[in-house]
Write a protein that holds these residues in place. Structure first.
Motif, PDB file in Angstrom:
ATOM      1  N   GLN A 102       0.859  -1.186   0.000  1.00 42.53           N
ATOM      2  CA  GLN A 102       0.000   0.000   0.000  1.00 42.53           C
ATOM      3  C   GLN A 102       0.894   1.233   0.000  1.00 42.53           C
ATOM      4  N   ALA A 103       0.722   2.101  -0.997  1.00 44.91           N
ATOM      5  CA  ALA A 103       1.505   3.333  -1.108  1.00 44.91           C
ATOM      6  C   ALA A 103       0.653   4.516  -0.660  1.00 44.91           C
ATOM      7  N   ALA A 104       1.271   5.394   0.128  1.00 41.77           N
ATOM      8  CA  ALA A 104       0.558   6.578   0.625  1.00 41.77           C
ATOM      9  C   ALA A 104       1.382   7.833   0.357  1.00 41.77           C
ATOM     10  N   ASP A 105       0.676   8.963   0.247  1.00 40.80           N
ATOM     11  CA  ASP A 105       1.379  10.237   0.079  1.00 40.80           C
ATOM     12  C   ASP A 105       1.707  10.817   1.454  1.00 40.80           C
ATOM     13  N   ALA A 106       2.282  12.015   1.477  1.00 41.71           N
ATOM     14  CA  ALA A 106       2.725  12.628   2.734  1.00 41.71           C
ATOM     15  C   ALA A 106       1.566  12.911   3.688  1.00 41.71           C
ATOM     16  N   ALA A 107       0.357  13.108   3.154  1.00 39.14           N
ATOM     17  CA  ALA A 107      -0.810  13.369   3.994  1.00 39.14           C
ATOM     18  C   ALA A 107      -1.456  12.073   4.485  1.00 39.14           C
ATOM     19  N   GLY A 108      -0.956  10.929   4.015  1.00 36.48           N
ATOM     20  CA  GLY A 108      -1.515   9.645   4.434  1.00 36.48           C
ATOM     21  C   GLY A 108      -2.579   9.089   3.511  1.00 36.48           C
ATOM     22  N   ALA A 109      -2.866   9.800   2.414  1.00 37.05           N
ATOM     23  CA  ALA A 109      -3.872   9.319   1.462  1.00 37.05           C
ATOM     24  C   ALA A 109      -3.304   8.120   0.689  1.00 37.05           C
ATOM     25  N   ILE A 110      -4.137   7.108   0.529  1.00 43.10           N
ATOM     26  CA  ILE A 110      -3.727   5.900  -0.185  1.00 43.10           C
ATOM     27  C   ILE A 110      -3.695   6.196  -1.688  1.00 43.10           C
ATOM     28  N   LEU A 111      -2.529   5.992  -2.296  1.00 44.93           N
ATOM     29  CA  LEU A 111      -2.371   6.220  -3.733  1.00 44.93           C
ATOM     30  C   LEU A 111      -2.610   4.951  -4.542  1.00 44.93           C
ATOM     31  N   ALA A 112      -2.170   3.804  -4.018  1.00 44.20           N
ATOM     32  CA  ALA A 112      -2.321   2.530  -4.718  1.00 44.20           C
ATOM     33  C   ALA A 112      -2.170   1.399  -3.723  1.00 44.20           C
ATOM     34  N   GLN A 113      -2.814   0.280  -4.028  1.00 45.78           N
ATOM     35  CA  GLN A 113      -2.696  -0.914  -3.192  1.00 45.78           C
ATOM     36  C   GLN A 113      -2.886  -2.140  -4.080  1.00 45.78           C
ATOM     37  N   LYS A 114      -2.036  -3.156  -3.859  1.00 48.37           N
ATOM     38  CA  LYS A 114      -2.140  -4.373  -4.657  1.00 48.37           C
ATOM     39  C   LYS A 114      -1.541  -5.539  -3.877  1.00 48.37           C
ATOM     40  N   THR A 115      -2.125  -6.732  -4.061  1.00 47.03           N
ATOM     41  CA  THR A 115      -1.611  -7.962  -3.460  1.00 47.03           C
ATOM     42  C   THR A 115      -0.836  -8.738  -4.513  1.00 47.03           C
ATOM     43  N   PHE A 116       0.337  -9.228  -4.127  1.00 50.42           N
ATOM     44  CA  PHE A 116       1.215  -9.969  -5.025  1.00 50.42           C
ATOM     45  C   PHE A 116       1.489 -11.352  -4.455  1.00 50.42           C
ATOM     46  N   MET A 117       1.409 -12.374  -5.288  1.00 51.65           N
ATOM     47  CA  MET A 117       1.845 -13.723  -4.918  1.00 51.65           C
ATOM     48  C   MET A 117       3.353 -13.786  -5.174  1.00 51.65           C
ATOM     49  N   LEU A 118       4.092 -14.388  -4.229  1.00 53.92           N
ATOM     50  CA  LEU A 118       5.545 -14.457  -4.345  1.00 53.92           C
ATOM     51  C   LEU A 118       5.986 -15.886  -4.640  1.00 53.92           C
ATOM     52  N   PRO A 132      19.404 -19.019   1.821  1.00 57.68           N
ATOM     53  CA  PRO A 132      18.807 -17.786   1.324  1.00 57.68           C
ATOM     54  C   PRO A 132      17.942 -18.033   0.098  1.00 57.68           C
ATOM     55  N   ALA A 133      16.900 -17.236  -0.032  1.00 57.88           N
ATOM     56  CA  ALA A 133      15.978 -17.352  -1.161  1.00 57.88           C
ATOM     57  C   ALA A 133      15.719 -15.975  -1.748  1.00 57.88           C
ATOM     58  N   MET A 134      15.264 -15.969  -2.984  1.00 59.69           N
ATOM     59  CA  MET A 134      14.888 -14.707  -3.612  1.00 59.69           C
ATOM     60  C   MET A 134      13.606 -14.914  -4.415  1.00 59.69           C
ATOM     61  N   THR A 135      12.944 -13.817  -4.676  1.00 64.12           N
ATOM     62  CA  THR A 135      11.743 -13.822  -5.493  1.00 64.12           C
ATOM     63  C   THR A 135      11.852 -12.667  -6.474  1.00 64.12           C
ATOM     64  N   ASP A 136      11.080 -12.726  -7.528  1.00 63.38           N
ATOM     65  CA  ASP A 136      11.105 -11.645  -8.507  1.00 63.38           C
ATOM     66  C   ASP A 136      10.589 -10.363  -7.865  1.00 63.38           C
ATOM     67  N   PRO A 137      11.085  -9.201  -8.326  1.00 61.19           N
ATOM     68  CA  PRO A 137      10.561  -7.930  -7.810  1.00 61.19           C
ATOM     69  C   PRO A 137       9.075  -7.795  -8.159  1.00 61.19           C
ATOM     70  N   VAL A 138       8.381  -7.015  -7.364  1.00 59.98           N
ATOM     71  CA  VAL A 138       6.974  -6.729  -7.659  1.00 59.98           C
ATOM     72  C   VAL A 138       6.883  -5.276  -8.142  1.00 59.98           C
ATOM     73  N   VAL A 139       5.887  -4.989  -8.955  1.00 61.26           N
ATOM     74  CA  VAL A 139       5.739  -3.656  -9.549  1.00 61.26           C
ATOM     75  C   VAL A 139       4.378  -3.101  -9.143  1.00 61.26           C
ATOM     76  N   LEU A 140       4.401  -1.916  -8.537  1.00 60.48           N
ATOM     77  CA  LEU A 140       3.182  -1.220  -8.126  1.00 60.48           C
ATOM     78  C   LEU A 140       3.050   0.054  -8.934  1.00 60.48           C
ATOM     79  N   ALA A 141       1.960   0.179  -9.689  1.00 59.80           N
ATOM     80  CA  ALA A 141       1.706   1.371 -10.500  1.00 59.80           C
ATOM     81  C   ALA A 141       1.053   2.441  -9.644  1.00 59.80           C
ATOM     82  N   ILE A 142       1.639   3.630  -9.652  1.00 57.21           N
ATOM     83  CA  ILE A 142       1.102   4.779  -8.903  1.00 57.21           C
ATOM     84  C   ILE A 142       0.407   5.707  -9.895  1.00 57.21           C
ATOM     85  N   PRO A 143      -0.902   5.915  -9.738  1.00 58.42           N
ATOM     86  CA  PRO A 143      -1.616   6.791 -10.698  1.00 58.42           C
ATOM     87  C   PRO A 143      -1.237   8.257 -10.544  1.00 58.42           C
TER      88      PRO A 143
END
Length: 143
Positions: A102-118, A132-143
């Motif tokens: 969940q991405a938020a701006d400085a005022a706390g407003a939610i800009l985007a939210q998404k669930t990703f399977m890893l 150690p393990a790794m997973t692919d990066p996830v991409v979150l689009a911010i409008p």
């Protein structure tokens, strides 16, 4: 003579079989090691608007601010900003099946939210002891 040789050969064969079984049934001793796995979160679009990310998984939620100065704590999650568009979520040795970002701006407003399977893949260690393990990066689009 064959009365001595045949039982002797059978005894040797049985000893070898029992030895092989016992050798394979001993538990594997793993070295005392630890590692910190993580997920990179790439922001696209208006990434400059993002002041913080909150990441939730099956264990709870972890808020993250704009500073990357706080060192991650072993075994717990932490979120740090690596650049304007890349954030990193340290999960310790716990690899969640999914995360919600969940991405938020400085005022706390939610800009985007998404669930990703890893999809975690072990990149070190062994099957018996983990590593150690790794997973692919996830991409979150911010409008």
């Amino acid at each position: 003579m064959s009365l001595i040789v045949v039982p002797l050969m059978a005894a040797i064969a049985m000893a070898l079989i029992v030895g092989a079984i016992l050798r394979d049934s001993r538990p594997t001793a793993c070295p005392a090691i630890g590692w910190i796995d993580g997920v990179d979160i790439s922001l696209t679009g208006n990434a400059a608007k993002v002041a913080s990310l909150t990441i939730c998984d099956g264990a709870g939620c972890v808020p993250g601010g704009v500073s990357a100065s706080a060192a991650p704590t072993f075994g717990t999650g932490s979120v740090t900003r690596q650049s304007d568009t890349i954030w990193h979520y340290d999960v310790g040795m716990n690899n969640p099946e999914w995360i919600t970002v969940q991405a938020a701006d400085a005022a706390g407003a939610i800009l985007a939210q998404k669930t990703f399977m890893l999809n975690w893949k072990r990149v070190g260690g062994s099957e018996q002891c983990g590593g150690p393990a790794m997973t692919d990066p996830v991409v979150l689009a911010i409008p």
